[in-house]
Design a protein around this motif. Structure first.
Motif, PDB file in Angstrom:
ATOM      1  N   PHE A  57       0.844  -1.191   0.000  1.00  0.00           N
ATOM      2  CA  PHE A  57       0.000   0.000   0.000  1.00  0.00           C
ATOM      3  C   PHE A  57       0.877   1.237   0.000  1.00  0.00           C
ATOM      4  CE2 PHE A  57      -2.754  -3.241   1.770  1.00  0.00           C
ATOM      5  CZ  PHE A  57      -3.971  -2.978   1.165  1.00  0.00           C
ATOM      6  N   ARG A  58       0.440   2.243  -0.723  1.00  0.00           N
ATOM      7  CA  ARG A  58       1.150   3.506  -0.722  1.00  0.00           C
ATOM      8  C   ARG A  58       1.006   4.187   0.631  1.00  0.00           C
ATOM      9  NH1 ARG A  58      -1.870   3.432  -5.205  1.00  0.00           N
ATOM     10  NH2 ARG A  58      -3.300   5.062  -4.462  1.00  0.00           N
ATOM     11  N   LYS A  59       2.018   4.899   1.028  1.00  0.00           N
ATOM     12  CA  LYS A  59       1.961   5.635   2.283  1.00  0.00           C
ATOM     13  C   LYS A  59       0.965   6.777   2.162  1.00  0.00           C
ATOM     14  CE  LYS A  59       4.965   8.106   5.541  1.00  0.00           C
ATOM     15  NZ  LYS A  59       6.366   8.549   5.800  1.00  0.00           N
ATOM     16  N   SER A  60       0.067   6.878   3.124  1.00  0.00           N
ATOM     17  CA  SER A  60      -0.966   7.902   3.095  1.00  0.00           C
ATOM     18  C   SER A  60      -0.381   9.290   3.362  1.00  0.00           C
ATOM     19  CB  SER A  60      -2.029   7.594   4.153  1.00  0.00           C
ATOM     20  OG  SER A  60      -2.902   8.678   4.344  1.00  0.00           O
ATOM     21  N   THR A  61      -1.060  10.295   2.849  1.00  0.00           N
ATOM     22  CA  THR A  61      -0.774  11.674   3.236  1.00  0.00           C
ATOM     23  C   THR A  61      -0.962  11.821   4.739  1.00  0.00           C
ATOM     24  OG1 THR A  61      -1.575  12.475   1.099  1.00  0.00           O
ATOM     25  CG2 THR A  61      -1.482  14.081   2.902  1.00  0.00           C
ATOM     26  N   THR A  62      -0.188  12.672   5.368  1.00  0.00           N
ATOM     27  CA  THR A  62      -0.368  12.964   6.790  1.00  0.00           C
ATOM     28  C   THR A  62      -1.482  13.986   6.953  1.00  0.00           C
ATOM     29  OG1 THR A  62       1.947  12.499   7.303  1.00  0.00           O
ATOM     30  CG2 THR A  62       0.729  13.851   8.875  1.00  0.00           C
ATOM     31  N   PHE A  63      -2.494  13.636   7.709  1.00  0.00           N
ATOM     32  CA  PHE A  63      -3.640  14.516   7.926  1.00  0.00           C
ATOM     33  C   PHE A  63      -3.534  15.153   9.309  1.00  0.00           C
ATOM     34  CE2 PHE A  63      -5.003  11.398   4.806  1.00  0.00           C
ATOM     35  CZ  PHE A  63      -5.612  12.189   3.846  1.00  0.00           C
ATOM     36  N   ARG A  64      -3.658  16.472   9.356  1.00  0.00           N
ATOM     37  CA  ARG A  64      -3.527  17.218  10.600  1.00  0.00           C
ATOM     38  C   ARG A  64      -4.850  17.869  10.990  1.00  0.00           C
ATOM     39  NH1 ARG A  64       0.857  15.007  12.798  1.00  0.00           N
ATOM     40  NH2 ARG A  64       2.802  15.484  11.695  1.00  0.00           N
ATOM     41  N   ASN A  65      -5.008  18.116  12.288  1.00  0.00           N
ATOM     42  CA  ASN A  65      -6.188  18.798  12.789  1.00  0.00           C
ATOM     43  C   ASN A  65      -6.257  20.236  12.302  1.00  0.00           C
ATOM     44  OD1 ASN A  65      -6.954  16.545  14.191  1.00  0.00           O
ATOM     45  ND2 ASN A  65      -6.567  17.395  16.237  1.00  0.00           N
ATOM     46  N   ALA A  66      -7.470  20.694  12.056  1.00  0.00           N
ATOM     47  CA  ALA A  66      -7.682  22.107  11.778  1.00  0.00           C
ATOM     48  C   ALA A  66      -7.513  22.899  13.071  1.00  0.00           C
ATOM     49  CB  ALA A  66      -9.082  22.315  11.199  1.00  0.00           C
ATOM     50  N   ASP A  67      -7.326  24.210  12.935  1.00  0.00           N
ATOM     51  CA  ASP A  67      -7.117  25.057  14.114  1.00  0.00           C
ATOM     52  C   ASP A  67      -8.272  24.968  15.099  1.00  0.00           C
ATOM     53  OD1 ASP A  67      -4.726  25.871  13.031  1.00  0.00           O
ATOM     54  OD2 ASP A  67      -5.549  27.717  12.159  1.00  0.00           O
ATOM     55  N   GLU A  68      -9.471  24.744  14.576  1.00  0.00           N
ATOM     56  CA  GLU A  68     -10.649  24.686  15.442  1.00  0.00           C
ATOM     57  C   GLU A  68     -10.634  23.503  16.403  1.00  0.00           C
ATOM     58  OE1 GLU A  68     -12.262  25.803  11.307  1.00  0.00           O
ATOM     59  OE2 GLU A  68     -10.386  25.087  12.196  1.00  0.00           O
ATOM     60  N   CYS A  69      -9.784  22.523  16.127  1.00  0.00           N
ATOM     61  CA  CYS A  69      -9.763  21.305  16.940  1.00  0.00           C
ATOM     62  C   CYS A  69      -9.047  21.497  18.266  1.00  0.00           C
ATOM     63  CB  CYS A  69      -9.081  20.166  16.178  1.00  0.00           C
ATOM     64  SG  CYS A  69      -9.869  19.796  14.600  1.00  0.00           S
ATOM     65  N   GLY A  70      -8.299  22.569  18.398  1.00  0.00           N
ATOM     66  CA  GLY A  70      -7.563  22.795  19.635  1.00  0.00           C
ATOM     67  C   GLY A  70      -6.269  22.015  19.653  1.00  0.00           C
ATOM     68  N   PHE A  71      -5.655  21.938  20.830  1.00  0.00           N
ATOM     69  CA  PHE A  71      -4.336  21.328  20.982  1.00  0.00           C
ATOM     70  C   PHE A  71      -4.411  19.820  20.813  1.00  0.00           C
ATOM     71  CE2 PHE A  71      -1.197  19.229  23.738  1.00  0.00           C
ATOM     72  CZ  PHE A  71      -0.033  19.700  23.156  1.00  0.00           C
ATOM     73  N   SER A  72      -3.426  19.275  20.098  1.00  0.00           N
ATOM     74  CA  SER A  72      -3.298  17.818  19.958  1.00  0.00           C
ATOM     75  C   SER A  72      -1.833  17.456  20.067  1.00  0.00           C
ATOM     76  CB  SER A  72      -3.859  17.356  18.604  1.00  0.00           C
ATOM     77  OG  SER A  72      -3.670  15.969  18.442  1.00  0.00           O
ATOM     78  N   ASP A  73      -1.493  16.572  20.997  1.00  0.00           N
ATOM     79  CA  ASP A  73      -0.117  16.145  21.184  1.00  0.00           C
ATOM     80  C   ASP A  73       0.179  15.012  20.204  1.00  0.00           C
ATOM     81  OD1 ASP A  73       2.331  15.230  21.975  1.00  0.00           O
ATOM     82  OD2 ASP A  73       1.911  15.318  24.115  1.00  0.00           O
TER      83      ASP A  73
END
Length: 365
Positions: A57-73
């Motif tokens: 399988f191809r490596k997936s794009t890295t998906f990040r939280n939108a600013d509205e989601c708040g802090f994510s470690d």
């Protein structure tokens, strides 16, 4: 970069709505099953018995939280994160035969989530060698793999109209309350042959009220056909629906309150009906009827947009099915025909094109 990913997701969802039109006809509900009734010309690019080294399988794009989601470690890993109350919990089975579908389902959820880093995936397996492949495809994914021992349920499984319905992993959803950590209070269960084209958080926030499970219901379906004549003729069996208004629902998309499930002990109730089935033959299908017996008439209704099921038709007849009229948030190929098989064989149905953008099978260019 984030806005590009969001636009891609919205474009995919828009494509679904363009295809949908008033001319599309609805069709009878189909059980969310993992069928092996494939046409002789439609073959997997690999056999389940082949070495996993042949899977790629191809490596997936890295998906990040939108600013509205708040802090994510992003650095948190391991068991402790599963109890984070801000997480959306999704459970999916993994096996070699349906791995391509499961990967596409995960990819679609991430692509359309505003807060993809808040989604935690619980993968149920009966083969212990799939975790590394999933982790290499989704390096940033929050996940845990749970081994489901087939022997737990094998003696309870009765013969069915199709051999595929007798596979033990089909019944793993019955044991989510036991397999998942006690701190996990709610989970979305999804089949492996679907893609999500909306934000999974919307489904997660479903109000279940006093109910234990939520699912789209189809009250126009002929409910009696899911059980044998002997079931309906014997009051000790059919009497279970007395005082209820049971409707068919598809078990491939469910929101489950695990706290209520554990408290009532629904796994044991399902097992009791499976034991009755072994001795009295009260239905012909696989894992669906036991859920109808326990929950039908006591289901929190969810919009039909969250399970546009029955897509795929039947590979043997070469038929294709259209969407139900209405909005679309989830596309479910619960018919025998699976989109990855038809696309590889160059015999696709029109709606298979909506699954293809989430397919990560194959080597990177």
């Amino acid at each position: 970069m984030l806005w590009i990913l969001r636009f891609s997701g919205f474009f995919s969802a828009a494509l679904v709505m363009i295809i949908l039109s008033p001319s599309l006809q609805s069709f009878p509900p189909a059980e969310a099953i993992r069928s092996a009734n494939h046409d002789g010309h439609l073959r997997f690019p690999f056999s389940p018995s082949d070495s996993l080294t042949q899977l790629s399988f191809r490596k997936s794009t890295t998906f990040r939280n939108a600013d509205e989601c708040g802090f994510s470690d992003h650095q948190i890993r391991g068991k402790t994160i599963v109890c984070d109350p801000s997480l959306v919990h999704v459970a999916i089975t993994l096996d070699v035969e349906y791995l391509r579908g499961s990967v596409a389902a995960v990819h679609s959820i991430l692509q359309h989530s505003m807060c993809p880093e808040n989604v935690f995936f619980h993968f149920l397996v009966s083969e212990t060698n799939l975790e590394s492949l999933v982790r290499s495809t989704f390096p940033q994914l929050k996940l845990k793999v749970y081994y489901f021992d087939p022997e737990i349920v094998r003696s309870l499984i009765s013969t069915s109209v199709r051999q595929a319905l007798e596979q033990p992993l089909n019944y793993a959803r019955n044991y989510l309350a036991d397999l998942l950590e006690p701190c996990v209070k709610r989970v979305i269960y999804l089949d492996s042959d679907l893609v999500v084209v909306d934000d999974i958080a919307k489904l997660w926030t479903t109000n279940l009220g006093s109910r234990t499970i939520g699912a789209p219901e189809y009250c126009h379906a002929n409910f009696t056909k899911y059980f044998t004549a002997s079931f309906w003729s014997e009051k000790r069996f059919s009497g279970t629906f007395q005082g209820r208004k049971p409707c068919y629902f598809n078990t491939g998309v469910m929101v489950i309150d695990l706290v209520k499930w554990r408290w009532v002990g629904y796994t044991k109730r399902i097992e009791r009906w499976m034991a009755i089935q072994k001795s009295h033959r009260i239905y012909e299908l696989g894992s669906l009827p036991s859920y109808l017996l326990v929950f039908a008439g006591h289901v929190a209704p969810i919009e039909h947009r969250w399970n546009q099921h029955g897509l795929g038709g039947d590979n043997v007849r070469g038929s294709c099915r259209n969407l139900h009229p209405g909005p679309v948030s989830l596309l479910h190929w619960s018919g025998s025909g699976k989109p990855w098989l038809r696309l590889d064989s160059k015999q696709p149905c029109p709606l298979d094109a909506l699954w293809a953008p989430y397919d990560l099978y194959g080597h990177s260019p």
